[in-house]
Enzyme design. Structure first.
Site, PDB file in Angstrom:
ATOM      1  N   GLU A 100      18.843 -17.414  -4.461  1.00  0.00           N
ATOM      2  CA  GLU A 100      18.380 -16.196  -5.123  1.00  0.00           C
ATOM      3  C   GLU A 100      17.811 -16.512  -6.507  1.00  0.00           C
ATOM      4  OE1 GLU A 100      17.526 -13.492  -4.160  1.00  0.00           O
ATOM      5  OE2 GLU A 100      17.525 -12.166  -5.882  1.00  0.00           O
ATOM      6  N   CYS A 154       0.834  -1.187   0.000  1.00  0.00           N
ATOM      7  CA  CYS A 154       0.000   0.000   0.000  1.00  0.00           C
ATOM      8  C   CYS A 154       0.875   1.245   0.000  1.00  0.00           C
ATOM      9  CB  CYS A 154      -0.963   0.090   1.178  1.00  0.00           C
ATOM     10  SG  CYS A 154      -2.137  -1.259   1.237  1.00  0.00           S
ATOM     11  N   ARG A 201       4.188  -0.515  -4.613  1.00  0.00           N
ATOM     12  CA  ARG A 201       3.836  -0.891  -3.239  1.00  0.00           C
ATOM     13  C   ARG A 201       2.557  -1.727  -3.171  1.00  0.00           C
ATOM     14  NH1 ARG A 201       6.693   2.299   0.447  1.00  0.00           N
ATOM     15  NH2 ARG A 201       5.219   1.735   2.069  1.00  0.00           N
ATOM     16  N   LYS A 240      13.898 -15.773  -7.575  1.00  0.00           N
ATOM     17  CA  LYS A 240      13.542 -14.972  -8.754  1.00  0.00           C
ATOM     18  C   LYS A 240      12.556 -15.727  -9.632  1.00  0.00           C
ATOM     19  CE  LYS A 240      14.473 -11.986  -7.797  1.00  0.00           C
ATOM     20  NZ  LYS A 240      15.209 -11.431  -6.689  1.00  0.00           N
ATOM     21  N   LYS A 242       6.340  -4.644  -3.784  1.00  0.00           N
ATOM     22  CA  LYS A 242       7.787  -4.472  -3.674  1.00  0.00           C
ATOM     23  C   LYS A 242       8.224  -4.224  -2.241  1.00  0.00           C
ATOM     24  CE  LYS A 242      11.871  -2.998  -5.817  1.00  0.00           C
ATOM     25  NZ  LYS A 242      12.447  -4.339  -5.914  1.00  0.00           N
ATOM     26  N   TRP A 294      -2.253  -3.111  -1.628  1.00  0.00           N
ATOM     27  CA  TRP A 294      -1.835  -4.510  -1.603  1.00  0.00           C
ATOM     28  C   TRP A 294      -2.723  -5.143  -0.541  1.00  0.00           C
ATOM     29  CZ3 TRP A 294       0.438  -7.745   2.157  1.00  0.00           C
ATOM     30  CH2 TRP A 294       0.924  -8.964   1.671  1.00  0.00           C
ATOM     31  N   GLU A 350       8.949 -16.224  -8.024  1.00  0.00           N
ATOM     32  CA  GLU A 350       8.102 -15.047  -7.805  1.00  0.00           C
ATOM     33  C   GLU A 350       7.548 -14.442  -9.088  1.00  0.00           C
ATOM     34  OE1 GLU A 350      11.577 -11.823  -6.610  1.00  0.00           O
ATOM     35  OE2 GLU A 350       9.577 -11.431  -5.895  1.00  0.00           O
ATOM     36  N   ASN A 353      -2.092   2.847   5.030  1.00  0.00           N
ATOM     37  CA  ASN A 353      -1.069   1.824   4.762  1.00  0.00           C
ATOM     38  C   ASN A 353      -0.693   1.207   6.100  1.00  0.00           C
ATOM     39  OD1 ASN A 353       2.496   2.076   4.315  1.00  0.00           O
ATOM     40  ND2 ASN A 353       1.226   0.300   3.998  1.00  0.00           N
ATOM     41  N   GLY A 354      -0.795  -0.127   6.185  1.00  0.00           N
ATOM     42  CA  GLY A 354      -0.430  -0.811   7.434  1.00  0.00           C
ATOM     43  C   GLY A 354      -1.510  -1.786   7.835  1.00  0.00           C
ATOM     44  N   HIS A 405      19.403 -36.696   0.376  1.00  0.00           N
ATOM     45  CA  HIS A 405      18.773 -36.994   1.667  1.00  0.00           C
ATOM     46  C   HIS A 405      17.248 -36.816   1.617  1.00  0.00           C
ATOM     47  CE1 HIS A 405      22.654 -37.569   3.531  1.00  0.00           C
ATOM     48  NE2 HIS A 405      23.066 -36.449   2.937  1.00  0.00           N
TER      49      HIS A 405
END
Ligand code: M6R
Length: 608
Positions: free
Chosen positions: A487, A2, A26, A491, A603, A89, A494, A115-116, A510
């Site tokens: 990493e 947000c 955001r 990538k 993000k 978001w 997502e 936002n929050g 294993h």
């Protein structure tokens, strides 16, 4: 997670819309704007991307649906001198227009964006529903509008302070009201920057965004109410007592760029330039500020972050263990908060965050400080909340990163953290001048090596075609190659939504080997040391039907090779991640994904 924006000044709606486009990283589930007019507050909101909101604004004027409005902008939609806006978001409630912000109070005299997370929203909601109120959304945020109306007794500031006091959680809230011509804001634990310029006053979730308009900015402390009026800005605590907050001039402004293609690809291709800038920054400032008296007696270093930032800590921990004589431990920020990692006056921690606004990382830094440790922010964002939560700051020089999938920031984090830990080693006498000089020489050559790798991007694009239909993709590596595997896997999952995991190569046998079959791809990363061991792992998965891609300076018989130049092993991860970033990008493109704004993500994750 947000984004909010508010403005008083000419063309407030057009500017708010522009800001929302910037803030869309955001959250992009929905967007909305409240514009204050002479006859009340008008709210426009729509599900999906900002362009839907833009269309809605234009249509509302074209259809004369809002003929009562005081004016329209040159851009063809309603204008106002006071507006607030939001990109969402979703946390509470589905992605619908009804759950989009802003929200009216029941009497229409307040509109809010948030936002929050309001943690006590259910209890608050109950207070109102028990008296017959019917909420229009499933969100936690709408309760704020109800509280404002309930608390209003002829004085808006008092109503805002009373509302602030009844909220529990993380919040940056902007409020517009019919009662006066000020904007109000409440801030606790979610970012809120106030900006001023000759033509307007602004409030915003992001310093880079507000710096586009503002010449001076202030970072709002927690537990603060802000009143933004034409005549200036005033700050209060929740009791309504004035407090002083310092404004400073900012150079954080970034071009609000539009790109023809995808930000992610552009940002990958910027990696060499940004690494050069990071090194220049280090030399220009005589280092990143490691203090000898702080590090001489340390016994432990933590590298703490989330997602990609955590992976950079994982990588540098593995690298620095080769030359430091203290424990170097990577920790996921959200785990650090609730676990019992030992911290004392001799503990140093690097808190790594591109945005500097990740709630988990900030909370971890606060906990760490309260235990007496020495905290160091490693961030891409000047004056971000993490900078205030830590005792020292090292900026990386990645520049604005807009694609949700972090790429160039990762490479710059690696360079910055490597230089920081090398400096620790020099002070402690575990890194000699010759070793240091040799790593720096090698580091200076890394941008050209990456340019060379990028010039072969079409080959990665071809390999992507063979990967795109995989049922799962496993990334494997040992020691310093394992973080690169993590990493690369992050990538891919997502942005392509293909199931993917990373494993230390020796660990496959294993249990995970049970998953190897046709249609599974394994990406094997090795800098060349331990390559015999990697050859065995490759054989083990290939004989079970998996397709293997190797990323290495050498080739392997059972694998499709991405051959990389040989570089100093301490620096290999900075290079070997690049083909993996490209692979994720090209696979996602081939699957028709929205690479810059993948589903369910944002993000900047400003809630715990
Ligand atoms: O802004 P931060 O570096 O603190 O963000 C941390 C993670 O949320 C972030 O790296 C996330 O994992 C990225 N989307 C990965 O590409």
């Amino acid at each position: 997670m947000c984004g909010i924006f508010g403005m008083i000044g000419a063309n407030a709606v057009a500017n708010t819309l522009q800001a929302l486009k910037y803030l869309e990283y955001r959250g992009y589930d929905s967007a909305g704007i409240a514009a204050k007019q002479a006859d009340g507050i008008r709210i426009y909101k729509s599900e999906g991307r900002i362009h839907n909101l833009e269309k809605l604004l234009k249509n509302s004027v074209e259809n004369n649906a809002d003929s009562s409005f005081s004016g329209t902008s040159g851009a063809g939609y309603v204008e106002s001198e006071i507006a607030i806006g939001h990109t969402r978001w979703a946390t509470h409630g589905a992605v619908t227009t009804a759950n989009a912000h802003p929200f009216y109070s029941p009497d229409g005299n307040f509109a809010v964006v948030h936002n929050g997370i309001i943690e006590n929203y259910l209890a608050l909601k109950k207070q109102f529903t028990s008296r017959g109120a019917v909420f229009t959304s499933e969100t936690d945020s709408e309760t704020v509008a109800y509280l404002l109306q309930n608390n209003y007794n002829g004085n808006t500031l008092q109503a805002v302070c009373a509302t602030a006091k009844s909220l529990v959680g993380a919040f940056a809230i902007a409020v517009t009201t019919t009662y006066d011509n000020s904007l109000y804001a409440i801030k606790n634990k979610s970012p809120l920057v106030i900006g001023v310029s000759d033509v307007g006053v602004y409030l915003c979730s992001d310093i880079r965004c507000v710096s586009h308009w503002a010449t001076k900015v202030a970072v709002t402390p927690d537990n603060t109410v802000v009143v933004v009026g034409k005549e200036g800005v005033r700050f209060y605590d929740f009791e309504g007592k004035p407090i002083t907050v310092r404004f400073f001039t900012t150079d954080a402004a970034e071009e609000m760029e539009q790109v023809d293609g995808d930000f992610m690809l552009k940002e990958i291709f910027e990696i060499p330039e940004k690494i050069r800038l990071t090194q220049e920054g280090y030399f220009k400032n005589g280092g990143f500020g490691v203090e000898p008296e702080r590090v001489r007696n340390i016994s432990r270093i933590y590298l703490i972050g989330c997602g990609t930032a955590y992976n950079s800590g994982l990588q540098i921990a593995a690298v620095a263990r080769k030359f430091l004589d203290v424990d170097v431990l990577p920790v996921i920020a959200s785990e650090f908060i609730y676990d019992n990692y030992p911290v004392d006056g001799n503990t140093l921690a690097f808190f790594i965050s591109q945005s500097g606004e990740t709630a988990d990382t900030i909370r971890a830094a606060e906990n760490f400080n309260s235990l007496g440790g020495y905290s160091y922010a490693v961030t891409n964002t000047k004056a971000s909340s993490l900078c205030f939560a830590c005792k020292k700051v090292a900026y990386i020089y990645a520049g604005g990163e807009f694609a949700v999938a972090s790429t160039k920031a990762y490479n710059c984090q690696l360079v910055t953290l490597l230089l920081l830990t090398l400096d620790v080693g020099r002070i402690r006498g575990t890194v000699s001048n010759e070793q240091y000089a040799s790593v720096l020489r090698a580091l200076t050559g890394i941008p050209s090596v990456i340019e060379e790798v990028l010039s072969h991007s079409y080959e990665i694009s071809r390999i992507a075609e063979t990967v795109k239909d995989s049922s799962a993709v496993f990334y494997i590596g040992r020691t310093t190659d394992y973080p690169t595997a993590c990493e690369g896997s992050l990538k891919l999952k997502e942005i392509s939504y293909i199931h993917s995991e990373a494993y230390p190569a020796g660990e496959l046998k294993h249990g995970t080997l049970a998953l190897m079959e046709e249609n599974v791809t394994v990406v094997a990363i090795t800098d060349g040391t331990l390559s015999d061991k990697m050859a065995s792992s490759i054989n083990e998965v290939a004989t079970r039907g998996a397709k293997v891609i190797s990323v290495s300076p050498q080739t392997f018989p059972n694998a499709l090779s991405v051959t990389l130049p040989k570089v100093n092993t301490l620096l290999y991860g900075i290079v070997s991640v690049v083909p993996l970033q490209l692979l994720a990008y090209y696979v996602a493109k081939r699957l028709g994904r929205d690479v810059d704004k993948p589903r369910n993500l944002a993000k900047s994750v400003t809630v715990e």
